[in-house]
Design a protein around this motif. Structure first.
Motif, PDB file in Angstrom:
ATOM      1  N   ALA A 167       9.531 -13.239   9.254  1.00  0.00           N
ATOM      2  CA  ALA A 167       9.274 -11.802   9.448  1.00  0.00           C
ATOM      3  C   ALA A 167       7.783 -11.569   9.702  1.00  0.00           C
ATOM      4  N   LEU A 168       7.489 -10.836  10.781  1.00  0.00           N
ATOM      5  CA  LEU A 168       6.110 -10.503  11.128  1.00  0.00           C
ATOM      6  C   LEU A 168       5.747  -9.145  10.536  1.00  0.00           C
ATOM      7  N   ALA A 169       6.761  -8.299  10.429  1.00  0.00           N
ATOM      8  CA  ALA A 169       6.531  -6.938   9.936  1.00  0.00           C
ATOM      9  C   ALA A 169       7.839  -6.400   9.374  1.00  0.00           C
ATOM     10  N   LYS A 211       5.585 -21.800   3.395  1.00  0.00           N
ATOM     11  CA  LYS A 211       4.924 -21.536   4.678  1.00  0.00           C
ATOM     12  C   LYS A 211       5.072 -20.052   5.035  1.00  0.00           C
ATOM     13  N   GLY A 212       3.991 -19.437   5.421  1.00  0.00           N
ATOM     14  CA  GLY A 212       4.051 -18.035   5.846  1.00  0.00           C
ATOM     15  C   GLY A 212       3.905 -17.047   4.704  1.00  0.00           C
ATOM     16  N   ARG A 213       3.941 -17.533   3.464  1.00  0.00           N
ATOM     17  CA  ARG A 213       3.804 -16.636   2.300  1.00  0.00           C
ATOM     18  C   ARG A 213       2.602 -17.074   1.492  1.00  0.00           C
ATOM     19  N   MET A 245       0.798  -1.224   0.000  1.00  0.00           N
ATOM     20  CA  MET A 245       0.000   0.000   0.000  1.00  0.00           C
ATOM     21  C   MET A 245       0.831   1.274   0.000  1.00  0.00           C
ATOM     22  N   THR A 246       2.151   1.131   0.165  1.00  0.00           N
ATOM     23  CA  THR A 246       2.974   2.328   0.376  1.00  0.00           C
ATOM     24  C   THR A 246       2.971   3.301  -0.816  1.00  0.00           C
ATOM     25  N   PRO A 247       3.119   2.821  -2.074  1.00  0.00           N
ATOM     26  CA  PRO A 247       3.090   3.790  -3.178  1.00  0.00           C
ATOM     27  C   PRO A 247       1.744   4.526  -3.265  1.00  0.00           C
ATOM     28  N   VAL A 269      18.412  -4.992   5.444  1.00  0.00           N
ATOM     29  CA  VAL A 269      18.475  -3.884   4.477  1.00  0.00           C
ATOM     30  C   VAL A 269      17.130  -3.655   3.801  1.00  0.00           C
ATOM     31  N   ARG A 270      16.228  -4.688   3.824  1.00  0.00           N
ATOM     32  CA  ARG A 270      14.900  -4.632   3.210  1.00  0.00           C
ATOM     33  C   ARG A 270      14.975  -4.727   1.690  1.00  0.00           C
ATOM     34  N   GLY A 271      14.052  -5.521   1.143  1.00  0.00           N
ATOM     35  CA  GLY A 271      14.059  -5.785  -0.299  1.00  0.00           C
ATOM     36  C   GLY A 271      13.490  -4.658  -1.151  1.00  0.00           C
ATOM     37  N   ARG A 291      12.364   4.040   6.748  1.00  0.00           N
ATOM     38  CA  ARG A 291      12.212   5.416   6.277  1.00  0.00           C
ATOM     39  C   ARG A 291      12.340   5.471   4.767  1.00  0.00           C
ATOM     40  N   TYR A 292      11.456   6.231   4.128  1.00  0.00           N
ATOM     41  CA  TYR A 292      11.505   6.355   2.665  1.00  0.00           C
ATOM     42  C   TYR A 292      11.267   7.816   2.296  1.00  0.00           C
ATOM     43  N   ASP A 293      12.307   8.630   2.431  1.00  0.00           N
ATOM     44  CA  ASP A 293      12.152  10.075   2.301  1.00  0.00           C
ATOM     45  C   ASP A 293      11.983  10.577   0.869  1.00  0.00           C
TER      46      ASP A 293
HETATM   47  P1  HAM Z   1       7.143  -6.056   3.148  1.00  0.00           P
HETATM   48  O1  HAM Z   1       8.362  -6.423   3.922  1.00  0.00           O
HETATM   49  O2  HAM Z   1       7.116  -6.428   1.723  1.00  0.00           O
HETATM   50  O3  HAM Z   1       6.958  -4.483   3.306  1.00  0.00           O
HETATM   51  O4  HAM Z   1       5.878  -6.676   3.867  1.00  0.00           O
HETATM   52  C1  HAM Z   1       5.653  -6.443   5.233  1.00  0.00           C
HETATM   53  C2  HAM Z   1       5.094  -7.694   5.892  1.00  0.00           C
HETATM   54  O5  HAM Z   1       3.964  -8.167   5.152  1.00  0.00           O
HETATM   55  C3  HAM Z   1       6.040  -8.891   5.923  1.00  0.00           C
HETATM   56  O6  HAM Z   1       6.915  -8.817   7.018  1.00  0.00           O
HETATM   57  C4  HAM Z   1       5.075 -10.060   6.036  1.00  0.00           C
HETATM   58  O7  HAM Z   1       4.629 -10.194   7.387  1.00  0.00           O
HETATM   59  C5  HAM Z   1       3.899  -9.577   5.223  1.00  0.00           C
HETATM   60  N1  HAM Z   1       3.952 -10.175   3.868  1.00  0.00           N
HETATM   61  C6  HAM Z   1       4.592  -9.708   2.785  1.00  0.00           C
HETATM   62  N2  HAM Z   1       4.403 -10.536   1.732  1.00  0.00           N
HETATM   63  C7  HAM Z   1       3.617 -11.543   2.173  1.00  0.00           C
HETATM   64  C8  HAM Z   1       3.041 -12.718   1.577  1.00  0.00           C
HETATM   65  N3  HAM Z   1       3.227 -13.016   0.302  1.00  0.00           N
HETATM   66  N4  HAM Z   1       2.299 -13.538   2.347  1.00  0.00           N
HETATM   67  C9  HAM Z   1       2.080 -13.246   3.655  1.00  0.00           C
HETATM   68  N5  HAM Z   1       2.567 -12.156   4.268  1.00  0.00           N
HETATM   69  C10 HAM Z   1       3.333 -11.317   3.544  1.00  0.00           C
HETATM   70  C11 HAM Z   1       5.979  -3.746   2.692  1.00  0.00           C
HETATM   71  O8  HAM Z   1       5.042  -4.227   2.108  1.00  0.00           O
HETATM   72  C12 HAM Z   1       6.113  -2.245   2.894  1.00  0.00           C
HETATM   73  N6  HAM Z   1       5.150  -1.580   2.005  1.00  0.00           N
HETATM   74  C13 HAM Z   1       5.890  -1.892   4.344  1.00  0.00           C
HETATM   75  C14 HAM Z   1       5.990  -0.440   4.628  1.00  0.00           C
HETATM   76  C15 HAM Z   1       4.986   0.411   4.973  1.00  0.00           C
HETATM   77  N7  HAM Z   1       7.107   0.283   4.590  1.00  0.00           N
HETATM   78  C16 HAM Z   1       6.836   1.531   4.900  1.00  0.00           C
HETATM   79  N8  HAM Z   1       5.549   1.616   5.129  1.00  0.00           N
END
Ligand code: HAM
Length: 436
Positions: A299-301, A113-115, A78-80, A277-279, A305-307
């Motif tokens: 990963a749970l979350a 699992k988890g995805r 949702m970020t963009p 580093v985040r993808g 920062r994205y300036d």
């Molecule tokens: P992301 O690391 O891609 O970041 O996703 C954040 C969290 O969403 C992950 O840690 C995981 O818990 C969950 N997640 C992502 N992909 C999947 C999937 N395929 N199945 C289940 N859970 C998933 C973002 O999306 C950034 N937009 C977060 C953000 C907000 N950064 C700044 N503001």
């Protein structure tokens, strides 16, 4: 027979109640931090994600051409969209903007699992505030949102990395500015792919041979293993004075952030870890991930920062920091540690209908009690009392209100508190106040 598509879930009422309880706790926590809820569209122009999210997401889009010939995609994040919504009205907005959203995202991921391919994400972001205090607030909210589900220090940690420190480091290692995003997305795969594959990815990120990859790989390994501020200062010992000065400024940001997190009561959850580093392509500063510390470390979350994102969408530059928390890994963790949550969906009242001739009166009372704010259920056919009481128990109703011929003449009903077993007779008009 039709099955659900791979990676898509259907929620039967019990699962739905658990999910809604999770969302309700997240909402309460976000509001307690002064965040307002918003909702971006599910379908967007594909370009919004291909240009702004980065390579990995590009390959996972559910994309198609709509009937008007537009290239569109289901949102993978949702970020963009958030950056566009805020950017478009930035002029008239009170700052900082503190918004959260809960919604479904879609990524065509490899099954594991988890995805999943459709998952819910709770996002919280602060826009218009560049100070480290906003990073601290966002991290504290992520921690408190997990604690609101009953999770604690035994179950998860926040690993805190820093893309700014990485750019300083990669510069000092001679990596050209234009290549650092590619190098970082290779670094994001570190530990997830074999070392040879990693070296290949690095060479590719550096735009071919250049011979830098093996040396860089070694330096990167050492850099990633830094777990505290002294280690950060150490690794740049031989850097030039400009680089040292920048490093010292950054280290002072680290100190400020860690002490704010301590003051907010979440310092014990946070571990510095430059391996994070985040993808996603848009991060520019502190980045973090919440990892479960039991079972598989999923990963749970994730956030940071994205300036530059709002500016890149064509609006006035605006600093931003936020996170996304997924419902899939969080529910798996709750189940693993036996802390299942679930909203109470049982009715307040089960109305026992004594016989068919009292049904019109029973329906009238049902309607009046519902209008008074009670949740209430009743049988469509008046079976035996025993059968109706069994149903009231099965539904876990709090009270049985019995409408029967005997009491009807007195404009009254018999009430049974199904928890305590207490019984009393009560006039219809007093029912709401007696049941409250
Ligand atoms: P992301 O690391 O891609 O970041 O996703 C954040 C969290 O969403 C992950 O840690 C995981 O818990 C969950 N997640 C992502 N992909 C999947 C999937 N395929 N199945 C289940 N859970 C998933 C973002 O999306 C950034 N937009 C977060 C953000 C907000 N950064 C700044 N503001």
């Amino acid at each position: 027979m039709f099955k659900t598509l791979p990676g898509f879930r259907e929620f039967y009422p019990d699962d739905y109640a658990a999910r809604e309880d999770m969302f309700a706790r997240w909402r309460r926590t976000a509001r307690s931090f002064g965040f307002e809820e918003f909702s971006p569209p599910v379908l967007e122009q594909t370009e919004l994600f291909t240009e702004k999210s980065g390579e990995e997401i590009k390959s996972q889009l559910f994309e198609f051409v709509d009937k008007g010939g537009r290239a569109v995609s289901l949102r993978p994040e949702m970020t963009p969209s958030l950056a566009r919504m805020v950017g478009a009205r930035a002029g008239g907005m009170r700052r900082p903007v503190k918004w959260f959203a809960i919604g479904e995202n879609y990524r065509y991921e490899r099954q594991q699992k988890g995805r999943l391919r459709a998952f819910f994400q709770y996002n919280a972001d602060i826009l218009g505030e560049e100070s480290v205090g906003a990073d601290a607030e966002i991290i504290a909210l992520a921690v408190e949102s997990l604690r609101a589900l009953g999770l604690g220090r035994d179950e998860f940690r926040i690993r805190l990395g820093d893309r700014k420190l990485w750019s300083l480091f990669l510069n000092a290692c001679g990596v050209p500015d234009g290549r650092s995003i590619q190098v970082l997305s290779a670094v994001d795969k570190f530990g997830k792919v074999p070392p040879e594959a990693m070296e290949e990815m690095l060479a590719e990120a550096l735009n071919g041979g250049s011979g830098l990859a093996p040396v860089l790989m070694d330096k990167i390994r050492r850099f990633m293993s830094i777990g505290d501020i002294d280690g950060m200062l150490d690794i740049f010992k031989e850097a030039d004075s400009d680089c040292r000065a920048e490093l010292e400024r950054r280290v002072s940001d680290w100190r400020e952030l860690l002490s704010a997190l301590d003051a907010l009561g979440v310092g014990g959850f946070v571990v510095p870890d430059l391996g994070i580093v985040r993808g996603l392509a848009y991060y520019t500063g502190f980045v973090f991930e919440a990892f479960q510390s039991v079972g598989k470390g999923r990963a749970l979350a994730g956030g940071g920062r994205y300036d530059a994102l709002v500016g890149k969408l064509g609006y006035q530059d605006m600093p931003a920091v936020g996170f996304g928390m997924g419902d899939v890994t969080v529910s798996d963790l709750l189940e693993l540690v036996g802390k299942k949550i679930c909203a109470d969906t049982s009715p307040d009242i089960y109305l026992v209908v004594g016989s068919e001739d009292v049904r019109p009166k029973a329906l009238e009372i049902a309607s009046a009690l519902r209008s008074a704010g009670f949740s209430l259920d009743y049988p469509f056919k008046s079976g035996s009392f025993a059968k109706q009481f069994r149903q009231a128990d099965a539904l876990k109703a709090k009270f049985a209100v019995i409408i029967a011929q005997d009491e009807l003449g007195r404009n009254a009903a018999k009430v049974k508190n199904l928890k305590s077993g207490e019984e009393f007779e009560c006039g219809f008009s007093e029912l709401p106040s007696r049941l409250r």
